[in-house]
Design a protein around this motif. Structure first.
Motif, mmCIF file in Angstrom:
data_model
loop_
_atom_site.group_PDB
_atom_site.id
_atom_site.type_symbol
_atom_site.label_atom_id
_atom_site.label_comp_id
_atom_site.label_asym_id
_atom_site.label_seq_id
_atom_site.Cartn_x
_atom_site.Cartn_y
_atom_site.Cartn_z
ATOM 1 N N ALA A 45 18.926 71.343 31.501
ATOM 2 C CA ALA A 45 19.967 70.789 30.627
ATOM 3 C C ALA A 45 21.343 70.969 31.261
ATOM 4 O O ALA A 45 22.200 70.092 31.161
ATOM 5 N N GLU A 46 21.553 72.094 31.926
ATOM 6 C CA GLU A 46 22.821 72.333 32.624
ATOM 7 C C GLU A 46 23.045 71.310 33.730
ATOM 8 O O GLU A 46 24.184 71.040 34.107
ATOM 9 N N GLN A 47 21.959 70.750 34.254
ATOM 10 C CA GLN A 47 22.049 69.725 35.290
ATOM 11 C C GLN A 47 22.014 68.317 34.697
ATOM 12 O O GLN A 47 21.841 67.341 35.417
ATOM 13 N N ASP A 48 22.140 68.238 33.378
ATOM 14 C CA ASP A 48 22.139 66.956 32.658
ATOM 15 C C ASP A 48 20.853 66.158 32.835
ATOM 16 O O ASP A 48 20.866 64.923 32.864
ATOM 17 N N GLY A 59 5.917 70.417 30.387
ATOM 18 C CA GLY A 59 4.697 70.260 29.604
ATOM 19 C C GLY A 59 4.839 70.505 28.119
ATOM 20 O O GLY A 59 3.970 71.105 27.498
ATOM 21 N N VAL A 60 5.961 70.039 27.559
ATOM 22 C CA VAL A 60 6.143 70.126 26.107
ATOM 23 C C VAL A 60 6.509 68.750 25.568
ATOM 24 O O VAL A 60 6.828 67.839 26.316
ATOM 25 N N ASP A 61 6.486 68.617 24.275
ATOM 26 C CA ASP A 61 6.876 67.376 23.616
ATOM 27 C C ASP A 61 8.403 67.239 23.678
ATOM 28 O O ASP A 61 9.118 68.234 23.573
ATOM 29 N N PRO A 62 8.916 66.023 23.843
ATOM 30 C CA PRO A 62 10.369 65.845 23.854
ATOM 31 C C PRO A 62 11.067 66.411 22.610
ATOM 32 O O PRO A 62 12.201 66.897 22.698
ATOM 33 N N ARG A 63 10.380 66.380 21.465
ATOM 34 C CA ARG A 63 10.983 66.942 20.248
ATOM 35 C C ARG A 63 11.270 68.426 20.405
ATOM 36 O O ARG A 63 12.241 68.942 19.857
ATOM 37 N N THR A 64 10.431 69.115 21.175
ATOM 38 C CA THR A 64 10.649 70.533 21.425
ATOM 39 C C THR A 64 11.932 70.736 22.217
ATOM 40 O O THR A 64 12.734 71.633 21.913
ATOM 41 N N VAL A 65 12.133 69.899 23.220
ATOM 42 C CA VAL A 65 13.350 70.008 24.031
ATOM 43 C C VAL A 65 14.574 69.731 23.168
ATOM 44 O O VAL A 65 15.570 70.454 23.251
ATOM 45 N N TRP A 66 14.521 68.702 22.328
ATOM 46 C CA TRP A 66 15.640 68.419 21.420
ATOM 47 C C TRP A 66 15.923 69.621 20.515
ATOM 48 O O TRP A 66 17.081 69.978 20.294
ATOM 49 N N ARG A 67 14.872 70.240 19.988
ATOM 50 C CA ARG A 67 15.050 71.389 19.091
ATOM 51 C C ARG A 67 15.686 72.552 19.836
ATOM 52 O O ARG A 67 16.613 73.192 19.334
ATOM 53 N N TRP A 68 15.196 72.825 21.054
ATOM 54 C CA TRP A 68 15.769 73.915 21.845
ATOM 55 C C TRP A 68 17.243 73.674 22.131
ATOM 56 O O TRP A 68 18.052 74.587 22.054
ATOM 57 N N ARG A 69 17.583 72.436 22.476
ATOM 58 C CA ARG A 69 18.986 72.128 22.763
ATOM 59 C C ARG A 69 19.845 72.327 21.519
ATOM 60 O O ARG A 69 20.964 72.843 21.602
ATOM 61 N N GLU A 71 19.201 74.392 19.030
ATOM 62 C CA GLU A 71 19.287 75.838 18.817
ATOM 63 C C GLU A 71 20.291 76.474 19.766
ATOM 64 O O GLU A 71 21.050 77.360 19.369
ATOM 65 N N ASP A 72 20.310 76.026 21.000
ATOM 66 C CA ASP A 72 21.260 76.564 21.980
ATOM 67 C C ASP A 72 22.699 76.222 21.601
ATOM 68 O O ASP A 72 23.589 77.060 21.726
ATOM 69 N N ARG A 73 22.931 74.987 21.126
ATOM 70 C CA ARG A 73 24.282 74.608 20.691
ATOM 71 C C ARG A 73 24.723 75.457 19.511
ATOM 72 O O ARG A 73 25.868 75.881 19.434
ATOM 73 N N ALA A 75 23.683 78.490 18.775
ATOM 74 C CA ALA A 75 23.929 79.850 19.255
ATOM 75 C C ALA A 75 25.261 79.943 19.994
ATOM 76 O O ALA A 75 25.983 80.932 19.876
ATOM 77 N N ASP A 76 25.596 78.899 20.757
ATOM 78 C CA ASP A 76 26.863 78.884 21.489
ATOM 79 C C ASP A 76 28.056 78.807 20.547
ATOM 80 O O ASP A 76 29.113 79.361 20.844
ATOM 81 N N ALA A 77 27.873 78.109 19.430
ATOM 82 C CA ALA A 77 28.963 77.947 18.471
ATOM 83 C C ALA A 77 29.206 79.214 17.658
ATOM 84 O O ALA A 77 30.300 79.404 17.118
ATOM 85 N N ALA A 78 28.219 80.074 17.577
ATOM 86 C CA ALA A 78 28.347 81.290 16.753
ATOM 87 C C ALA A 78 29.169 82.360 17.401
ATOM 88 O O ALA A 78 29.597 82.407 18.442
#
Length: 78
Positions: A45-48, A59-69, A71-73, A75-78
């Motif tokens: 994600a850091e490499q866009d 090897g995960v579903d794209p929805r998982t990647v969206w969810r992780w991103r 969650e990371d946003r 966490a960064d905002a907190a």
């Protein structure tokens, strides 16, 4: 709490060389641990890298990647 969530706390191992391989060479490694997948997804994600590409590489579903991103946003905002 579900068994899945209870095990989430045990995601304590990741092979840095496997993660580096996926991120640097953009070749799939579906043998990554759960923690390894999450770390690789963050580094990609850091490499866009597009969500679909990240999902295919680790090897995960794209929805998982969206969810992780999301969650990371959060966490960064907190």
């Amino acid at each position: 709490m579900s068994a899945w969530h209870a095990n989430k706390a045990t995601w304590s191992t990741a092979d840095d060389s496997d993660i580096d391989f996926v991120v640097e060479h953009r070749l799939p490694d579906w043998g990554l641990t759960r923690l390894g997948r999450r770390i690789a997804a963050r580094r990609l994600a850091e490499q866009d890298a597009p969500v679909d590409e990240v999902a295919e590489l680790i090897g995960v579903d794209p929805r998982t990647v969206w969810r992780w991103r999301a969650e990371d946003r959060t966490a960064d905002a907190a």
